[in-house]
Scaffold this active site. Structure first.
Site, PDB file in Angstrom:
ATOM      1  N   SER A 177       0.795  -1.237   0.000  1.00  0.00           N
ATOM      2  CA  SER A 177       0.000   0.000   0.000  1.00  0.00           C
ATOM      3  C   SER A 177       0.823   1.281   0.000  1.00  0.00           C
ATOM      4  CB  SER A 177      -0.952   0.009   1.198  1.00  0.00           C
ATOM      5  OG  SER A 177      -2.016  -0.898   0.975  1.00  0.00           O
TER       6      SER A 177
ATOM      7  N   LYS B  17      -0.273   3.700  -2.583  1.00  0.00           N
ATOM      8  CA  LYS B  17      -1.333   4.707  -2.469  1.00  0.00           C
ATOM      9  C   LYS B  17      -0.801   6.138  -2.413  1.00  0.00           C
ATOM     10  CE  LYS B  17      -4.777   1.641  -0.344  1.00  0.00           C
ATOM     11  NZ  LYS B  17      -4.046   0.397  -0.046  1.00  0.00           N
TER      12      LYS B  17
ATOM     13  N   SER C 133      -5.466   3.373   4.730  1.00  0.00           N
ATOM     14  CA  SER C 133      -5.110   2.450   3.653  1.00  0.00           C
ATOM     15  C   SER C 133      -6.321   1.687   3.128  1.00  0.00           C
ATOM     16  CB  SER C 133      -4.024   1.468   4.122  1.00  0.00           C
ATOM     17  OG  SER C 133      -3.211   1.071   3.047  1.00  0.00           O
TER      18      SER C 133
ATOM     19  N   LYS D  89       3.154   6.600   5.209  1.00  0.00           N
ATOM     20  CA  LYS D  89       2.315   5.571   4.578  1.00  0.00           C
ATOM     21  C   LYS D  89       2.860   4.219   4.968  1.00  0.00           C
ATOM     22  CE  LYS D  89      -1.176   4.121   2.404  1.00  0.00           C
ATOM     23  NZ  LYS D  89      -1.219   3.086   3.447  1.00  0.00           N
TER      24      LYS D  89
END
Length: 310
Positions: free
Chosen positions: A66, A69, A123, A230
């Protein structure tokens, strides 16, 4: 007599060499031991100078889960599409979403702004997939824009095939992701959304609300000053973490990829901070080390040596 003289000369030379060796300057005192990590690759750089403070396999190409993203959000912001436009949760174009659980209901609606918040903060995969599907030209055009952006940023070893990070074919390196972190400084909304601790979001058609929390628990740790973050996880990628943060009173980019265990990537970030600030080396758990060594063998890496400039 001659043999005795030769013996004395030899003894004298031996003593002279020994004295010279013993008198040579010792290694510089105070040099820190190298911090070992449980992560497969890592890179820490100074945001102001670009100086490498720590690296381990920074050019190893691996799945990034992820962390994807971040690029998803960047492409949406580049598009200048209205953030307050209300969009449907639509995931049919992202095949990787099949069978993936989410509390968010397909067909319900939220703003593009809230989709971006959920994709970065918690997420949320359906939010990320919906951002791509509601992009002009749909998911295929969106992925093309992701790869074009990576190319423009000099991320030479990065490739995206979908917007969530669920695919193991979304790959990058610690060095490339550092370039992404550098670019993220031009997107203040990414910092705002990714560091939001928690948020309750109201959906429409049907009307319902859901609470979401940040996937990086370090956000709530007051000893950390995190400007952007992140996280990511899949079985293939392991646990991943990228941050723009402050270490030793200096702004840094921090990337750790393919860590073992639910909290190992956070522990590695803490180990790196402690080592860079104090020189103190912290041991890693045996299970985490065994995982990393196994991954290294699978990739034919042998025993890579971490490097640092302090």
């Amino acid at each position: 007599m001659r043999n005795r003289l030769l013996s004395l000369v030899t003894l004298f030379l031996s003593l002279s060499v020994a004295t010279a060796v013993s008198a040579s300057p010792p290694p510089k005192a105070g040099l820190p031991l190298q911090q070992e990590l449980a992560s497969g690759s890592a890179l820490v750089t100074d945001q102001n100078t670009g100086k490498v403070l720590y690296s381990r396999n920074p050019d190893l190409v691996v799945p990034i889960a992820s962390i994807t993203k971040l690029m998803t959000a960047m492409v949406v912001l580049d598009s200048k599409l209205p953030l307050d436009e209300v969009l449907p949760i639509a995931i049919s174009e992202t095949s990787e979403m099949r069978g993936v659980f989410s509390r968010v209901r397909v067909g319900s609606q939220i703003s593009r702004r809230d989709m971006l918040l959920l994709a970065l903060m918690s997420s949320e995969n359906r939010a990320a997939a919906s951002l791509a599907q509601n992009y002009p030209g749909g998911k295929n055009a969106f992925v093309k824009a992701m790869n074009a952006k990576a190319h423009a940023l000099g991320m030479k070893n990065t490739r995206y095939v979908e917007p969530t990070g669920l695919s193991l074919h979304n790959v990058s390196t610690a060095r490339d992701l550092t370039r992404l972190l550098v670019a993220s400084r031009q997107y203040p909304l990414l910092s705002q959304w990714s560091t939001t601790p928690e948020k309750t979001v109201a959906f429409r058609h049907p009307n319902y609300t859901l609470g979401f929390r940040n996937t990086n628990h370090l956000i709530n740790n007051k000893t950390w000053n995190i400007q952007l973050t992140k996280t990511g996880f899949t079985n293939e990628a392991g646990h991943c973490l990228v941050m723009r943060t402050t270490i030793n009173r200096s702004p840094v980019n921090l990337v750790v990829l393919d860590a073992f265990g639910k909290y190992t990537h956070f522990a590695d970030a803490t180990r790196l901070r402690r080592w860079l600030e104090t020189g103190q080396v912290t041991a890693i758990p045996a299970a985490a080390k065994a995982y990393r060594l196994q991954r290294d063998r699978e990739r034919g890496l042998g025993q890579p040596v971490a490097q640092a400039v302090r």
